[in-house]
Design a protein around this motif. Sequence first.
Motif, PDB file in Angstrom:
ATOM      1  N   MET A   1      -1.328   7.068  -8.490  1.00 46.19           N
ATOM      2  CA  MET A   1      -0.667   6.324  -7.425  1.00 46.19           C
ATOM      3  C   MET A   1       0.686   5.798  -7.888  1.00 46.19           C
ATOM      4  SD  MET A   1      -0.703   5.431  -4.337  1.00 46.19           S
ATOM      5  CE  MET A   1      -2.392   5.710  -3.798  1.00 46.19           C
ATOM      6  N   LEU A   2       0.790   5.433  -9.149  1.00 41.59           N
ATOM      7  CA  LEU A   2       2.059   4.980  -9.707  1.00 41.59           C
ATOM      8  C   LEU A   2       3.098   6.093  -9.598  1.00 41.59           C
ATOM      9  CD1 LEU A   2       3.111   2.391 -11.106  1.00 41.59           C
ATOM     10  CD2 LEU A   2       2.510   3.443 -13.284  1.00 41.59           C
ATOM     11  N   TYR A   3       2.701   7.309  -9.958  1.00 44.49           N
ATOM     12  CA  TYR A   3       3.612   8.451  -9.857  1.00 44.49           C
ATOM     13  C   TYR A   3       3.955   8.756  -8.398  1.00 44.49           C
ATOM     14  CZ  TYR A   3       3.451   9.966 -14.774  1.00 44.49           C
ATOM     15  OH  TYR A   3       3.599  10.069 -16.130  1.00 44.49           O
ATOM     16  N   ARG A   4       2.935   8.750  -7.531  1.00 42.81           N
ATOM     17  CA  ARG A   4       3.165   9.087  -6.119  1.00 42.81           C
ATOM     18  C   ARG A   4       4.226   8.166  -5.500  1.00 42.81           C
ATOM     19  NH1 ARG A   4      -2.516   8.757  -5.479  1.00 42.81           N
ATOM     20  NH2 ARG A   4      -3.504  10.782  -5.790  1.00 42.81           N
ATOM     21  N   THR A   5       4.046   6.880  -5.705  1.00 44.64           N
ATOM     22  CA  THR A   5       4.964   5.910  -5.112  1.00 44.64           C
ATOM     23  C   THR A   5       6.378   6.098  -5.639  1.00 44.64           C
ATOM     24  OG1 THR A   5       3.130   4.334  -4.914  1.00 44.64           O
ATOM     25  CG2 THR A   5       5.355   3.447  -4.758  1.00 44.64           C
ATOM     26  N   THR A   6       6.491   6.333  -6.938  1.00 39.88           N
ATOM     27  CA  THR A   6       7.806   6.520  -7.554  1.00 39.88           C
ATOM     28  C   THR A   6       8.499   7.755  -7.003  1.00 39.88           C
ATOM     29  OG1 THR A   6       7.030   5.445  -9.585  1.00 39.88           O
ATOM     30  CG2 THR A   6       9.005   6.796  -9.753  1.00 39.88           C
ATOM     31  N   LEU A   7       7.771   8.862  -6.900  1.00 38.49           N
ATOM     32  CA  LEU A   7       8.368  10.106  -6.429  1.00 38.49           C
ATOM     33  C   LEU A   7       8.773  10.016  -4.959  1.00 38.49           C
ATOM     34  CD1 LEU A   7       6.028  12.651  -8.251  1.00 38.49           C
ATOM     35  CD2 LEU A   7       8.429  12.168  -8.768  1.00 38.49           C
ATOM     36  N   GLU A   8       7.977   9.331  -4.145  1.00 39.78           N
ATOM     37  CA  GLU A   8       8.336   9.151  -2.737  1.00 39.78           C
ATOM     38  C   GLU A   8       9.650   8.381  -2.618  1.00 39.78           C
ATOM     39  OE1 GLU A   8       7.181  10.576  -0.210  1.00 39.78           O
ATOM     40  OE2 GLU A   8       5.004  10.495   0.008  1.00 39.78           O
ATOM     41  N   ALA A   9       9.823   7.363  -3.471  1.00 45.77           N
ATOM     42  CA  ALA A   9      11.056   6.581  -3.437  1.00 45.77           C
ATOM     43  C   ALA A   9      12.241   7.412  -3.921  1.00 45.77           C
ATOM     44  CB  ALA A   9      10.891   5.321  -4.294  1.00 45.77           C
ATOM     45  N   MET A  10      12.037   8.167  -4.990  1.00 45.37           N
ATOM     46  CA  MET A  10      13.133   8.978  -5.530  1.00 45.37           C
ATOM     47  C   MET A  10      13.583  10.050  -4.542  1.00 45.37           C
ATOM     48  SD  MET A  10      12.106   9.491  -9.529  1.00 45.37           S
ATOM     49  CE  MET A  10      12.384   8.168 -10.724  1.00 45.37           C
ATOM     50  N   ALA A  11      12.653  10.601  -3.791  1.00 46.33           N
ATOM     51  CA  ALA A  11      13.001  11.635  -2.809  1.00 46.33           C
ATOM     52  C   ALA A  11      13.902  11.087  -1.713  1.00 46.33           C
ATOM     53  CB  ALA A  11      11.733  12.217  -2.191  1.00 46.33           C
ATOM     54  N   ARG A  12      13.980   9.755  -1.592  1.00 43.02           N
ATOM     55  CA  ARG A  12      14.787   9.124  -0.542  1.00 43.02           C
ATOM     56  C   ARG A  12      16.028   8.432  -1.092  1.00 43.02           C
ATOM     57  NH1 ARG A  12       9.911  10.053   0.492  1.00 43.02           N
ATOM     58  NH2 ARG A  12       9.195  10.513   2.602  1.00 43.02           N
ATOM     59  N   GLY A  13      16.292   8.613  -2.394  1.00 40.84           N
ATOM     60  CA  GLY A  13      17.545   8.100  -2.935  1.00 40.84           C
ATOM     61  C   GLY A  13      17.435   7.090  -4.049  1.00 40.84           C
ATOM     62  N   VAL A  14      16.228   6.641  -4.383  1.00 40.64           N
ATOM     63  CA  VAL A  14      16.054   5.651  -5.452  1.00 40.64           C
ATOM     64  C   VAL A  14      16.275   6.312  -6.815  1.00 40.64           C
ATOM     65  CG1 VAL A  14      14.297   4.260  -6.657  1.00 40.64           C
ATOM     66  CG2 VAL A  14      14.527   4.135  -4.156  1.00 40.64           C
ATOM     67  N   ASN A  15      16.971   5.605  -7.716  1.00 47.57           N
ATOM     68  CA  ASN A  15      17.173   6.132  -9.072  1.00 47.57           C
ATOM     69  C   ASN A  15      17.114   5.036 -10.147  1.00 47.57           C
ATOM     70  OD1 ASN A  15      19.666   4.869  -8.656  1.00 47.57           O
ATOM     71  ND2 ASN A  15      20.734   6.802  -8.288  1.00 47.57           N
TER      72      ASN A  15
ATOM     73  N   CYS B   1       0.848  -1.190   0.000  1.00 47.90           N
ATOM     74  CA  CYS B   1       0.000   0.000   0.000  1.00 47.90           C
ATOM     75  C   CYS B   1       0.886   1.244   0.000  1.00 47.90           C
ATOM     76  CB  CYS B   1      -0.952   0.026   1.197  1.00 47.90           C
ATOM     77  SG  CYS B   1      -0.118   0.090   2.802  1.00 47.90           S
ATOM     78  N   PHE B   2       0.316   2.355  -0.354  1.00 47.09           N
ATOM     79  CA  PHE B   2       1.054   3.610  -0.460  1.00 47.09           C
ATOM     80  C   PHE B   2       1.659   4.011   0.879  1.00 47.09           C
ATOM     81  CE2 PHE B   2       0.808   8.432  -0.723  1.00 47.09           C
ATOM     82  CZ  PHE B   2       1.977   8.545  -1.467  1.00 47.09           C
ATOM     83  N   ARG B   3       2.941   4.353   0.866  1.00 48.77           N
ATOM     84  CA  ARG B   3       3.723   4.852   1.988  1.00 48.77           C
ATOM     85  C   ARG B   3       4.051   3.772   3.015  1.00 48.77           C
ATOM     86  NH1 ARG B   3       3.025  10.778   4.016  1.00 48.77           N
ATOM     87  NH2 ARG B   3       4.971  11.159   2.943  1.00 48.77           N
ATOM     88  N   ARG B   4       3.719   2.531   2.757  1.00 49.36           N
ATOM     89  CA  ARG B   4       4.101   1.477   3.701  1.00 49.36           C
ATOM     90  C   ARG B   4       5.630   1.360   3.734  1.00 49.36           C
ATOM     91  NH1 ARG B   4       5.256  -4.126   3.839  1.00 49.36           N
ATOM     92  NH2 ARG B   4       4.437  -5.158   5.698  1.00 49.36           N
ATOM     93  N   GLY B   5       6.194   1.362   4.938  1.00 54.24           N
ATOM     94  CA  GLY B   5       7.631   1.224   5.096  1.00 54.24           C
ATOM     95  C   GLY B   5       8.434   2.431   4.672  1.00 54.24           C
ATOM     96  N   LEU B   6       7.770   3.554   4.443  1.00 56.22           N
ATOM     97  CA  LEU B   6       8.428   4.734   3.881  1.00 56.22           C
ATOM     98  C   LEU B   6       9.627   5.185   4.715  1.00 56.22           C
ATOM     99  CD1 LEU B   6       7.869   6.613   1.417  1.00 56.22           C
ATOM    100  CD2 LEU B   6       6.764   8.169   3.020  1.00 56.22           C
ATOM    101  N   ASN B   7       9.482   5.138   6.025  1.00 59.55           N
ATOM    102  CA  ASN B   7      10.561   5.616   6.882  1.00 59.55           C
ATOM    103  C   ASN B   7      11.770   4.691   6.875  1.00 59.55           C
ATOM    104  OD1 ASN B   7       8.959   7.772   7.531  1.00 59.55           O
ATOM    105  ND2 ASN B   7       8.361   7.020   9.548  1.00 59.55           N
ATOM    106  N   GLY B   8      11.622   3.524   6.256  1.00 61.31           N
ATOM    107  CA  GLY B   8      12.749   2.598   6.171  1.00 61.31           C
ATOM    108  C   GLY B   8      13.500   2.654   4.859  1.00 61.31           C
ATOM    109  N   PHE B   9      13.008   3.440   3.900  1.00 50.59           N
ATOM    110  CA  PHE B   9      13.680   3.482   2.595  1.00 50.59           C
ATOM    111  C   PHE B   9      15.123   3.978   2.721  1.00 50.59           C
ATOM    112  CE2 PHE B   9       9.630   4.026  -0.241  1.00 50.59           C
ATOM    113  CZ  PHE B   9       9.138   2.831   0.265  1.00 50.59           C
ATOM    114  N   LYS B  10      15.371   4.893   3.654  1.00 52.09           N
ATOM    115  CA  LYS B  10      16.722   5.440   3.796  1.00 52.09           C
ATOM    116  C   LYS B  10      17.713   4.400   4.298  1.00 52.09           C
ATOM    117  CE  LYS B  10      18.321   8.875   3.389  1.00 52.09           C
ATOM    118  NZ  LYS B  10      19.085   9.468   2.260  1.00 52.09           N
TER     119      LYS B  10
END
Length: 399
Positions: free
Chosen positions: A211-225, A172-181
Amino acid sequence: EGEWKVMLFTCSYSVGGVHGHLVDYMQPEAVSTLLGMTYGEYDKRYKSYFGDVIRKTFFDDVGFVHMEQTWTPAITEIFREKYGRNPALYYPALFYDIGPETGAARIAFYDIRSELMAEGYVRQVSEWSEARRMRSMGHPPENYSPNSVVAHGDILKYYRHVDIPLLDAILCFRRGLNGFKQVCSAADLGDKPVVGAELCGAYPEEMDSAMLYRTTLEAMARGVNFVVSHGMWYDTDPQTVRIPPLIAPENPLLGPALKGYSTSTGRSCMLLQGGRRIADIAVLWPINAIQAESYMFRDAESGLPIANWHPNDVVNYALSGMLTNDLHRDFTYIHPENLTDGKVSVEGDRLRLNNAENLQEYSVLVIPGGGYISAGALARIGEFYDNGGKVIALASLPS
């Protein structure tokens, strides 16, 4: 004389458990045999495509989630050689408090297990890939959860040999978000320029392109490329899609947007790969504090979702959310061992991450709580502080 307790500890094969029959990921000979039976068959058939058409290998959820008692006999002898003590005398610490030595014993055992996970399956897959001109990419289970001890060991060590550290953004959206770093910091520490994310797996079937865009941008903001969209099925018939949603042109909710999404994401990934990332805040990875208070089945007994139990005074997960989501300040987790092995050095009132490419300098070190820290790491922090560096301790001080 006196009262004695006689205890017997056994190590048995995992046969028919929650995940079926498993290989010992920490046992080199077992892993080598497994690779021969699986990767080796691809090698026989498709070697001519390796490095050109097929550029990466991929593994998923290699760890011991739902099996926090996972062990391997090698740990016993390594403990004996490293510490010069009889490991059997310290086994009870893995089940209950044995007194003043409890925390140190647990840290010793769990750290050996973490090292063996990093040097076992993960390393062998990466070396197999490199020998065939491919890059390895993969992740452990619960890579985004606050307690890596019970899921795969120590996440900053786990990715040591992976060419492209990968994270999950699933369910689901934002699940585990604080662990991406956690994953992105492992890439920084290893001077790895690409960080992948497996996106939108097992999301609600009715998710739309926003939702596809939201999830991608949240990941990129934390270092995903680098992005791996989940749910690319060979057969797109809805009846055969085992894990929705189907991310393909056949999905009426996503199909019309995929061309634009692919172009946008591809360009963004290209811009974000390589170079240096600017972060002047370092957060001490509190792995020792979690190891010291972990014991067999503590996570399962907590009543929390898997790999979510952690000591109350270890607040790095909440800190990650505050820094990124609220204050919009980037940071990097540094491993306590990095402070003593030269990876992170004290340079005046700065801490320096000594990388060839992605070097970083930190003016602030945050200690996110926890009662345990190595004397060596503490000495380096003291040196940094004495030189005018800023140290912020949260929740509790190690004692």
